[in-house]
Enzyme design. Structure first.
Site, PDB file in Angstrom:
ATOM      1  N   ARG A 297     -13.966  -1.029 -17.332  1.00 44.84           N
ATOM      2  CA  ARG A 297     -13.826  -2.430 -16.970  1.00 44.84           C
ATOM      3  C   ARG A 297     -14.918  -2.822 -15.982  1.00 44.84           C
ATOM      4  O   ARG A 297     -15.166  -2.107 -15.003  1.00 44.84           O
ATOM      5  CB  ARG A 297     -12.456  -2.701 -16.351  1.00 44.84           C
ATOM      6  CG  ARG A 297     -12.203  -4.185 -16.066  1.00 44.84           C
ATOM      7  CD  ARG A 297     -10.806  -4.421 -15.529  1.00 44.84           C
ATOM      8  NE  ARG A 297     -10.637  -3.852 -14.182  1.00 44.84           N
ATOM      9  CZ  ARG A 297      -9.470  -3.816 -13.537  1.00 44.84           C
ATOM     10  NH1 ARG A 297      -8.390  -4.268 -14.118  1.00 44.84           N
ATOM     11  NH2 ARG A 297      -9.406  -3.302 -12.327  1.00 44.84           N
TER      12      ARG A 297
ATOM     13  N   HIS B 109       0.816  -1.209   0.000  1.00 48.65           N
ATOM     14  CA  HIS B 109       0.000   0.000   0.000  1.00 48.65           C
ATOM     15  C   HIS B 109       0.850   1.260   0.000  1.00 48.65           C
ATOM     16  O   HIS B 109       0.572   2.214  -0.725  1.00 48.65           O
ATOM     17  CB  HIS B 109      -0.928  -0.003   1.210  1.00 48.65           C
ATOM     18  CG  HIS B 109      -2.257  -0.616   0.924  1.00 48.65           C
ATOM     19  ND1 HIS B 109      -3.207  -0.838   1.895  1.00 48.65           N
ATOM     20  CD2 HIS B 109      -2.812  -1.054  -0.233  1.00 48.65           C
ATOM     21  CE1 HIS B 109      -4.277  -1.384   1.346  1.00 48.65           C
ATOM     22  NE2 HIS B 109      -4.054  -1.532   0.067  1.00 48.65           N
TER      23      HIS B 109
ATOM     24  N   ASN C  35      -0.064  -7.380 -15.490  1.00 47.24           N
ATOM     25  CA  ASN C  35       0.229  -7.768 -14.104  1.00 47.24           C
ATOM     26  C   ASN C  35      -0.185  -9.212 -13.836  1.00 47.24           C
ATOM     27  O   ASN C  35       0.605 -10.031 -13.356  1.00 47.24           O
ATOM     28  CB  ASN C  35      -0.486  -6.836 -13.129  1.00 47.24           C
ATOM     29  CG  ASN C  35      -0.018  -5.404 -13.253  1.00 47.24           C
ATOM     30  OD1 ASN C  35       1.024  -5.128 -13.828  1.00 47.24           O
ATOM     31  ND2 ASN C  35      -0.791  -4.483 -12.711  1.00 47.24           N
ATOM     32  N   ASP C  36      -1.443  -9.529 -14.138  1.00 47.22           N
ATOM     33  CA  ASP C  36      -1.915 -10.894 -13.903  1.00 47.22           C
ATOM     34  C   ASP C  36      -1.334 -11.877 -14.915  1.00 47.22           C
ATOM     35  O   ASP C  36      -1.065 -13.031 -14.577  1.00 47.22           O
ATOM     36  CB  ASP C  36      -3.441 -10.947 -13.941  1.00 47.22           C
ATOM     37  CG  ASP C  36      -4.073 -10.581 -12.597  1.00 47.22           C
ATOM     38  OD1 ASP C  36      -3.403 -10.771 -11.567  1.00 47.22           O
ATOM     39  OD2 ASP C  36      -5.213 -10.091 -12.579  1.00 47.22           O
TER      40      ASP C  36
ATOM     41  N   GLU D  67      -5.366 -11.892 -19.438  1.00 45.30           N
ATOM     42  CA  GLU D  67      -4.664 -12.050 -18.162  1.00 45.30           C
ATOM     43  C   GLU D  67      -4.267 -13.487 -17.897  1.00 45.30           C
ATOM     44  O   GLU D  67      -3.387 -13.752 -17.078  1.00 45.30           O
ATOM     45  CB  GLU D  67      -5.564 -11.570 -17.015  1.00 45.30           C
ATOM     46  CG  GLU D  67      -6.013 -10.131 -17.135  1.00 45.30           C
ATOM     47  CD  GLU D  67      -7.084  -9.776 -16.123  1.00 45.30           C
ATOM     48  OE1 GLU D  67      -6.759  -9.067 -15.163  1.00 45.30           O
ATOM     49  OE2 GLU D  67      -8.239 -10.226 -16.293  1.00 45.30           O
TER      50      GLU D  67
ATOM     51  N   ARG E 218     -11.183   1.721 -13.795  1.00 43.52           N
ATOM     52  CA  ARG E 218     -11.481   0.705 -12.789  1.00 43.52           C
ATOM     53  C   ARG E 218     -12.762   1.098 -12.066  1.00 43.52           C
ATOM     54  O   ARG E 218     -12.972   2.269 -11.768  1.00 43.52           O
ATOM     55  CB  ARG E 218     -10.332   0.584 -11.794  1.00 43.52           C
ATOM     56  CG  ARG E 218      -8.986   0.259 -12.420  1.00 43.52           C
ATOM     57  CD  ARG E 218      -7.925   0.098 -11.340  1.00 43.52           C
ATOM     58  NE  ARG E 218      -6.600  -0.112 -11.890  1.00 43.52           N
ATOM     59  CZ  ARG E 218      -5.735   0.853 -12.176  1.00 43.52           C
ATOM     60  NH1 ARG E 218      -6.059   2.114 -11.944  1.00 43.52           N
ATOM     61  NH2 ARG E 218      -4.551   0.575 -12.665  1.00 43.52           N
TER      62      ARG E 218
ATOM     63  N   CYS F 191      -3.200  -2.343 -20.809  1.00 45.87           N
ATOM     64  CA  CYS F 191      -3.540  -1.439 -19.709  1.00 45.87           C
ATOM     65  C   CYS F 191      -2.830  -1.822 -18.416  1.00 45.87           C
ATOM     66  O   CYS F 191      -3.168  -1.336 -17.345  1.00 45.87           O
ATOM     67  CB  CYS F 191      -5.056  -1.409 -19.480  1.00 45.87           C
ATOM     68  SG  CYS F 191      -5.771  -3.004 -19.028  1.00 45.87           S
TER      69      CYS F 191
ATOM     70  N   ARG G 276       2.626 -11.742  -7.113  1.00 45.67           N
ATOM     71  CA  ARG G 276       3.272 -10.444  -7.306  1.00 45.67           C
ATOM     72  C   ARG G 276       3.334  -9.622  -6.024  1.00 45.67           C
ATOM     73  O   ARG G 276       4.021  -8.609  -5.974  1.00 45.67           O
ATOM     74  CB  ARG G 276       2.560  -9.645  -8.398  1.00 45.67           C
ATOM     75  CG  ARG G 276       1.073  -9.364  -8.153  1.00 45.67           C
ATOM     76  CD  ARG G 276       0.448  -8.832  -9.444  1.00 45.67           C
ATOM     77  NE  ARG G 276      -0.995  -8.729  -9.398  1.00 45.67           N
ATOM     78  CZ  ARG G 276      -1.659  -7.619  -9.182  1.00 45.67           C
ATOM     79  NH1 ARG G 276      -1.004  -6.493  -8.963  1.00 45.67           N
ATOM     80  NH2 ARG G 276      -2.967  -7.597  -9.190  1.00 45.67           N
TER      81      ARG G 276
END
Length: 569
Positions: free
Chosen positions: A332, A193, A454-455, A431, A297, A502, A465
């Site tokens: 999305r 975070h 990322n995925d 993904e 998002r 993206c 990750r």
């Protein structure tokens, strides 16, 4: 390691948020509180509950003030998550149960309740959940300080570089408001975070900087070069002068990049889009010349202080986003699950392989149809501008089911007399390797495809990750990942379907260069990354990028690619 007094040396870490910072070191201790059980009498129960409620209101008021003063909405969203944890009725129920039935003090009741939940996170089976433990420990410790009326006010000098073993989101925001200009953490991954917030706030940040708190000296000048993942301690006068020149040149370059055209040296155009989640981020789109929104998002509508679950509330949100920007807006569908449902970690041992994305939405038809109604209503008011993106597709039947749901909602809107855009493009997130491997067949079912790097990296390399122990294995431009992206582009090309991206890879220079070379012409990223990627893609010919990409997929490792890229550029 420091082997000589007053001699310049460096500590290496992992790049989390780019930039250079020069300032005085501030060393932050991160020792957690411990509380021992203290018995109370029955006549004191009401007073201890009252102290709990007062502390809760004070904490919520503090978070409200903090998020209200922030311009960065992604950061405010994380603070909203802390607010929801504090307000969680299950937490309050547990605290009151300990006070009522065990006749133990409120500070211990809070401590025990949060410690129990923290232990559940540790046992959740996901490192990303365990990484959120610092958030809970921070809330716990601040709660205890409030109920005991022992508030710890922390202040720093403007222009300080924070060096900590780890740091909570609220502390980082507070230091940022006091003037912190850099962050170094010994622990944590790039998805922690604090790292996410640092990037959102534009604070240079590195993580996994071992022994930084031991080697740095409070009040002494340090140089944080987060572009290279280095903390320079006891810098020489020449080094300070050099970095001050670099920092000045960097700021000047960012300003000048805003005037460049989005095309390669030989005139091949490309589109740079923005990834956003909140209305407050709209200003960043214009300031960084994004050509539209490549990823909106929507999970923030379901969590935080301002829940907007109804179709009407969602419609108002989408309308504000679309009317407040120019160009296409790719929305999305709710990507719930994985690391986006951290309040219920015990439900699944491995949430990244479980009930998330489209799998959840197809089971929760009411939630899905409400969102589709809102999106399609706004699309009808802005024909040709709205796109729908579906997350976590793994089999073709999921695409067909979601298209069927869209057609049903469109039919209902038409029956009610509303205008619709009959040609709203439908896209899917790439993904999961199964989609890349069968890209041609998936592409025939949709209007566009968007790489979720990322995925895709996580599932291709079998690496969590968020796990700091194996963070070096999360290599989003690993040749294996690039090969899957090439397969996607080639397969989609046979079906005459465009592929965009993206994920975080789009905002990485090596990644962006390879992606363009593989044939991707639309890249969506954090708005602040647009200028550097524009500069990169504008500096070479399209043939240069193609040669780079062709070589990249033949290599055996990310390290080889990094070395080759240095030679290429």
């Amino acid at each position: 390691m420091n082997t000589s007094t007053n001699q310049q040396f460096t500590i290496e870490g992992k790049k989390a948020a780019p930039g250079i910072a020069i300032g005085e070191a501030v060393i932050i201790s991160s020792e957690s509180k411990t509380v021992t059980p203290t018995s109370i009498k029955e006549k004191d129960v009401a007073n201890h509950k009252k102290r709990f409620n007062k502390a809760k209101q004070n904490l919520l008021a503090g978070l409200e003030e903090m998020s209200g003063g922030l311009r960065d909405a992604a950061t405010a969203g994380i603070i909203d998550t802390q607010r929801e944890i504090i307000k969680d009725p299950e937490m309050e129920k547990s605290v009151f149960d300990i006070i009522d039935n065990k006749l133990l003090s409120v500070d211990y009741a809070v401590y025990q309740t949060y410690c129990t939940f923290i232990e559940k996170l540790k046992e959740s089976g996901s490192e990303l959940f365990r990484q959120r433990i610092i958030d809970l420990e921070d809330i716990r410790d601040r709660f205890i300080a409030e109920v005991c009326d022992q508030k710890n006010v922390k202040t720093i000098k403007k222009g300080s570089v924070i060096i900590a073993r780890e740091i909570s989101p609220t502390d980082l925001v507070a230091y940022y408001e006091d003037g912190a200009i850099g962050l170094v953490m010994e622990k944590g991954g790039t998805t922690a975070h604090a790292a996410i917030i640092a990037k959102s706030l534009g604070i240079p940040c590195i993580v996994n900087a071992k022994r930084a708190t031991k080697e740095a000296v409070k009040g002494e000048p340090v140089i944080l070069n987060a572009d290279e993942g280095v903390l320079v301690l006891q810098p020489s006068e020449d080094t300070l002068i050099d970095y001050k020149k670099r920092l000045k040149a960097q700021k000047k370059a960012v300003k000048s990049k805003c005037d460049e055209d989005f095309e390669t040296e030989d005139g091949v155009p490309f589109r740079l889009m923005a990834n956003i989640e909140f209305e407050a981020e709209l200003n960043n789109i214009g300031e960084n010349r994004a050509q539209g929104i490549g990823l909106l998002r929507t999970e923030g509508l379901l969590f935080g202080k301002r829940l907007r679950k109804s179709a009407e509330e969602q419609e108002a949100f989408y309308e504000q986003i679309v009317s407040g920007t120019e160009g296409p807006v790719t929305i999305r569908l709710f990507d719930i699950g994985g690391d986006k449902n951290a309040r219920r970690p015990h439900k699944e041992a491995n949430p990244f392989l479980g009930w998330r994305g489209i799998r959840l939405l197809l089971d929760e038809k009411k939630l899905l149809r409400s969102q589709l109604q809102a999106i399609l209503t706004v699309a009808g008011k802005h024909p040709g501008r709205v796109k729908i993106l579906v997350p976590m597709i793994s089999v073709i039947d999921e695409v067909r089911q979601i298209r069927n749901e869209i057609e049903k909602v469109q039919g209902a809107l038409l029956s009610s007399g509303m205008d619709i855009d009959e040609n709203v493009p439908l896209g899917l997130m790439v993904e999961v390797p199964s989609v890349a491997l069968s890209a041609y067949h998936f592409a025939k079912e949709v209007d566009f495809m968007s790489i979720g790097s990322n995925d895709l990296t996580q599932y291709t390399l079998a690496v969590d990750r968020g796990n700091e122990r194996i963070h070096t294995l999360f290599q989003h431009y690993h040749p294996s990942v690039l090969k899957l992206i090439k397969m996607t582009v080639d397969g989609a090309g046979k079906a005459d379907v465009e592929v965009c991206i993206c994920g975080e890879l789009a905002g990485d220079e090596i990644g962006a260069a390879c992606l363009f070379g593989l044939g991707i012409r639309e890249l969506s990223m954090v708005p602040t990354s647009i200028s550097k990627i524009n500069e990169l893609l504008s500096s070479r010919s399209s043939e240069d990028f193609t040669r780079l990409a062709n070589k990249a997929i033949e290599l055996s490792s990310s390290e080889e690619l990094e070395q080759f890229y240095e030679e290429w550029k």
